[in-house]
Design a protein around this motif. Sequence first.
Motif, short mmCIF file in Angstrom:
data_model
loop_
_atom_site.label_atom_id
_atom_site.label_comp_id
_atom_site.label_asym_id
_atom_site.label_seq_id
_atom_site.Cartn_x
_atom_site.Cartn_y
_atom_site.Cartn_z
N SER A 9 12.74 -3.62 4.85
CA SER A 9 11.95 -4.85 4.98
C SER A 9 12.58 -5.80 5.98
O SER A 9 11.90 -6.41 6.80
CB SER A 9 11.79 -5.55 3.63
N GLU A 96 -11.24 -5.93 2.76
CA GLU A 96 -9.88 -5.56 3.14
C GLU A 96 -9.08 -5.24 1.88
O GLU A 96 -9.14 -5.98 0.89
CB GLU A 96 -9.26 -6.74 3.88
N PRO A 97 -8.33 -4.13 1.88
CA PRO A 97 -7.54 -3.77 0.70
C PRO A 97 -6.46 -4.81 0.38
O PRO A 97 -5.92 -5.45 1.28
CB PRO A 97 -6.89 -2.43 1.07
N LEU A 98 -6.15 -4.96 -0.89
CA LEU A 98 -5.17 -5.93 -1.33
C LEU A 98 -3.81 -5.70 -0.67
O LEU A 98 -3.14 -6.65 -0.26
CB LEU A 98 -5.03 -5.89 -2.86
N HIS A 99 -3.39 -4.44 -0.53
CA HIS A 99 -2.07 -4.19 0.08
C HIS A 99 -2.04 -4.66 1.53
O HIS A 99 -1.02 -5.13 2.01
CB HIS A 99 -1.68 -2.70 -0.04
N GLN A 100 -3.15 -4.59 2.24
CA GLN A 100 -3.21 -5.06 3.62
C GLN A 100 -3.09 -6.59 3.67
O GLN A 100 -2.36 -7.14 4.50
CB GLN A 100 -4.52 -4.62 4.28
N LEU A 102 -1.61 -8.47 1.44
CA LEU A 102 -0.23 -8.81 1.09
C LEU A 102 0.73 -8.55 2.25
O LEU A 102 1.64 -9.34 2.49
CB LEU A 102 0.22 -8.02 -0.14
N MET A 103 0.52 -7.46 2.97
CA MET A 103 1.39 -7.17 4.12
C MET A 103 1.25 -8.26 5.19
O MET A 103 2.25 -8.68 5.77
CB MET A 103 1.06 -5.80 4.70
N GLU A 104 0.05 -8.72 5.44
CA GLU A 104 -0.15 -9.80 6.41
C GLU A 104 0.50 -11.09 5.92
O GLU A 104 1.11 -11.82 6.70
CB GLU A 104 -1.63 -10.04 6.66
N TYR A 105 0.35 -11.38 4.63
CA TYR A 105 0.93 -12.59 4.06
C TYR A 105 2.45 -12.61 4.22
O TYR A 105 3.04 -13.64 4.55
CB TYR A 105 0.56 -12.69 2.58
#
Length: 108
Positions: A9, A96-100, A102-105
Amino acid sequence: IIILFTVISFILSTRTPRLLTFEISRKGVRAGNVLYPYSLLDSFWIQDTEYDDKILFRSKKPLSPLIIIPFDSTQTNPETIRDMPLDFIDEEELEEPLHQILMEYFGF
């Protein structure tokens, strides 16, 4: 595993993001050097909100089921974007999928 995730990360968060150019044409959708012909796409949806403007394409490929292209609705009219793919594929409400999200956030 937690230490490995933390290291990965950190490495990913320090890299500068690469900029891609996007093009929607009669041939298909181009993201960088990759062309997605309409024959490999099922549908699309334009997400035009106050904070977030994106066009989502549902792909027939199982490993990349959703292609998400950001755009700025203050510079490009969403109706202009909509006209081209509508000649070739269906418009269908996509999310948009939740994981996408979260990744942007978190900046990935």
